[in-house]
Write a protein that holds these residues in place. Structure first.
Motif, PDB file in Angstrom:
ATOM      1  N   LEU A   1       0.885  -1.152  -0.120  1.00 34.72           N
ATOM      2  CA  LEU A   1      -0.028   0.026  -0.149  1.00 34.72           C
ATOM      3  C   LEU A   1       0.819   1.328  -0.074  1.00 34.72           C
ATOM      4  N   ASP A   2       0.617   2.170  -0.968  1.00 31.47           N
ATOM      5  CA  ASP A   2       1.212   3.381  -0.868  1.00 31.47           C
ATOM      6  C   ASP A   2       0.813   4.641  -0.105  1.00 31.47           C
ATOM      7  N   LEU A   3       0.359   4.187   1.240  1.00 29.80           N
ATOM      8  CA  LEU A   3      -0.069   5.221   2.127  1.00 29.80           C
ATOM      9  C   LEU A   3       0.843   5.053   3.332  1.00 29.80           C
ATOM     10  N   THR A   4       0.932   6.405   4.106  1.00 29.11           N
ATOM     11  CA  THR A   4       1.673   6.548   5.035  1.00 29.11           C
ATOM     12  C   THR A   4       0.732   6.718   6.573  1.00 29.11           C
ATOM     13  N   ALA A   5      -0.570   6.262   6.346  1.00 31.95           N
ATOM     14  CA  ALA A   5      -1.387   6.250   7.426  1.00 31.95           C
ATOM     15  C   ALA A   5      -0.715   5.526   8.553  1.00 31.95           C
ATOM     16  N   GLY A   6      -1.235   5.929   9.855  1.00 33.37           N
ATOM     17  CA  GLY A   6      -0.709   4.919  11.082  1.00 33.37           C
ATOM     18  C   GLY A   6      -1.250   3.403  10.846  1.00 33.37           C
ATOM     19  N   TYR A   7      -2.751   3.465  10.714  1.00 33.89           N
ATOM     20  CA  TYR A   7      -3.095   2.028  10.584  1.00 33.89           C
ATOM     21  C   TYR A   7      -2.062   1.000   9.331  1.00 33.89           C
ATOM     22  N   VAL A   8      -1.797   1.743   8.307  1.00 38.30           N
ATOM     23  CA  VAL A   8      -1.097   1.242   7.382  1.00 38.30           C
ATOM     24  C   VAL A   8       0.296   0.821   7.782  1.00 38.30           C
ATOM     25  N   MET A   9       1.102   1.842   8.357  1.00 37.06           N
ATOM     26  CA  MET A   9       2.517   1.728   8.867  1.00 37.06           C
ATOM     27  C   MET A   9       2.498   0.694  10.114  1.00 37.06           C
ATOM     28  N   ARG A  10       1.508   0.465  10.952  1.00 39.17           N
ATOM     29  CA  ARG A  10       1.498  -0.576  11.979  1.00 39.17           C
ATOM     30  C   ARG A  10       1.355  -1.924  11.408  1.00 39.17           C
ATOM     31  N   SER A  11       0.822  -2.147  10.365  1.00 36.91           N
ATOM     32  CA  SER A  11       0.568  -3.492   9.672  1.00 36.91           C
ATOM     33  C   SER A  11       1.368  -3.910   8.658  1.00 36.91           C
ATOM     34  N   MET A  12       2.466  -3.122   8.164  1.00 38.40           N
ATOM     35  CA  MET A  12       3.164  -3.063   7.043  1.00 38.40           C
ATOM     36  C   MET A  12       3.850  -4.602   6.935  1.00 38.40           C
ATOM     37  N   ASP A  13       4.417  -5.207   8.010  1.00 40.95           N
ATOM     38  CA  ASP A  13       5.111  -6.328   8.170  1.00 40.95           C
ATOM     39  C   ASP A  13       4.306  -7.624   8.125  1.00 40.95           C
ATOM     40  N   GLU A  14       2.967  -7.259   8.226  1.00 39.34           N
ATOM     41  CA  GLU A  14       1.778  -8.329   7.990  1.00 39.34           C
ATOM     42  C   GLU A  14       1.183  -8.641   6.823  1.00 39.34           C
ATOM     43  N   LEU A  15       1.618  -7.594   5.886  1.00 37.87           N
ATOM     44  CA  LEU A  15       0.921  -7.938   4.693  1.00 37.87           C
ATOM     45  C   LEU A  15       1.647  -8.073   3.346  1.00 37.87           C
ATOM     46  N   PRO A  16       1.407  -8.945   2.389  1.00 39.82           N
ATOM     47  CA  PRO A  16       1.925  -9.195   1.109  1.00 39.82           C
ATOM     48  C   PRO A  16       2.859  -7.782   0.534  1.00 39.82           C
ATOM     49  N   ARG A  17       3.561  -8.054  -0.443  1.00 38.73           N
ATOM     50  CA  ARG A  17       4.451  -6.898  -0.873  1.00 38.73           C
ATOM     51  C   ARG A  17       4.084  -7.033  -2.714  1.00 38.73           C
ATOM     52  N   GLN A  18       4.524  -5.864  -3.021  1.00 41.40           N
ATOM     53  CA  GLN A  18       4.390  -5.938  -4.558  1.00 41.40           C
ATOM     54  C   GLN A  18       5.705  -5.530  -5.148  1.00 41.40           C
TER      55      GLN A  18
END
Length: 395
Positions: free
Chosen positions: A322-339
């Motif tokens: 995801l190309d967002l810097t919102a807190g909920y995205v940053m907190r979960s970055m390591d739990e998501l697939p990548r592109q």
């Protein structure tokens, strides 16, 4: 695949289901629990503390003083809603750690009504759809190319919507460029109207702790409240928290890469419906995804294939999904697939680019097919020597 359901009485039912494909249309939020940071003194507060995702049925806040902690879409929606109607709160204060971009948007699309009147329902809707896609993408592209100008334009309309003496530079001056995080829309400017009417207010500060009567801020000021609403964000949960495995081995989502923004590498016959995070409606990408998968399944049926799996190149460069810097995205970055950093592993953010891409080849050498009876397994090379064109594209 096992599906576990829980009814209103808490009874759990477990079903075993078989399917050739799984379509994960779950979004990426966790819906049963929101994010709430730790606040000192929660037990000291004499009133109610409510998170929007656990909102009590028929909760009565009429005549009460409410503090809403947060500045995202939930807070921007709650503020005008809680100050309207006969059951309105006495006053609502939005307490934000940092401001967000907020713009008024007409609740009714006047141009759409004119187009429908002139060209009929079907053509009017089609023209409205094209108009909205073009406007959304053009606006986002412009403010990202010219962030200072974008900030100035948004500030201009914000000042116009508020009283002349309102401190716009304190409460509406985000520390990031527009569309680094999502921009909030206020239907008919209801958010700004509640502030202008004095029914609501904004405080930009940090919570030091909760007190018996409200919240003590870092500045030393105390906000009195009967109710505190913690609109503090969301948890992300990919594929609804389903535990995925292939041949008995658990799928490690951060190790997977998305193919064309919809298939997970190494996971056969599993689709994820992910929409656009910036320009355009979420459902535009989901529509393209659905059309593409239908075309892919038709092709597989015609060639006797049962398994499709995306296989990335070894050592391929990747980046966050995801190309967002919102807190909920940053907190979960390591739990998501990548592109990936290039097609077909890169997730496009433009409907027009996606529609054009999905009108082209239906697949390439990175997507491999096999039948269940094949001794080569799920990673067998596809039989078609030349990829066929997709019937998908713009809907």
């Amino acid at each position: 695949m096992k599906v576990r359901t829980t009814d209103d009485r808490g009874a759990v039912t477990e079903l075993a289901m078989k399917a050739r494909w799984v379509y994960g249309a779950t979004g990426y939020y966790r819906y049963d629990k929101g994010y709430t940071p730790h606040f000192e003194g929660c037990d000291d507060f004499a009133g109610d503390i409510v998170h929007p995702q656990q909102w009590p049925e028929n909760y009565d806040y009429s005549g009460k003083h409410v503090v809403v902690i947060g500045s995202g879409a939930t807070a921007v929606t709650l503020l005008p809603a809680m100050t309207a109607g006969p059951d309105a709160a006495a006053h609502v204060t939005m307490l934000q750690r940092a401001p967000s971009y907020i713009m008024a948007q007409p609740r009714v699309d006047a141009l759409s009504l004119k187009l429908t009147k002139l060209f009929g329902t079907v053509r009017g809707y089609a023209l409205t759809r094209r108009k909205n896609i073009w406007l959304d993408q053009s606006f986002v592209k412009l403010v990202q190319m010219f962030p200072r100008a974008g900030r100035a334009v948004i500030r201009h309309y914000t000042k116009k919507a508020l009283p002349a003496d309102f401190d716009v530079d304190t409460h509406f001056n985000p520390p990031y460029d527009s569309w680094d995080q999502r921009l909030c829309a206020a239907p008919d400017g209801d958010f700004f109207r509640a502030l202008s009417d004095g029914k609501a207010s904004i405080v930009t500060d940090r919570v030091a702790r909760f007190t018996k009567n409200g919240t003590l801020l870092a500045s030393g000021r105390e906000l009195k409240a009967d109710v505190i609403v913690t609109a503090t964000g969301l948890h992300m949960r990919f594929c609804g928290g389903v535990e995925q495995s292939v041949d008995g081995k658990p799928v490690v989502l951060p190790d997977a890469v998305t193919y064309r923004g919809m298939l997970l590498s190494g996971v056969p016959n599993w689709v994820v419906a992910l929409g656009y995070t910036k320009s355009s409606s979420w459902t535009l990408k989901v529509g393209l995804t659905s059309r593409y998968i239908c075309d892919l399944i038709k092709h597989m049926d015609a060639h006797g294939d049962e398994i499709a799996v995306a296989v990335p190149e070894a050592g391929m460069s990747t980046r966050p999904l995801l190309d967002l810097t919102a807190g909920y995205v940053m907190r979960s970055m390591d739990e998501l697939p990548r592109q990936g950093t290039r097609l077909p592993w890169r997730t496009l953010t433009s409907y027009r680019q996606d529609a054009k891409l999905l009108k082209g080849e239906l697949f390439d050498r990175r997507l491999r097919f096999s039948a269940r009876t094949s001794t080569q397994g799920s990673a067998a090379v596809h039989r078609s020597s030349s990829p066929v064109p997709s019937e998908g594209g713009e809907l």
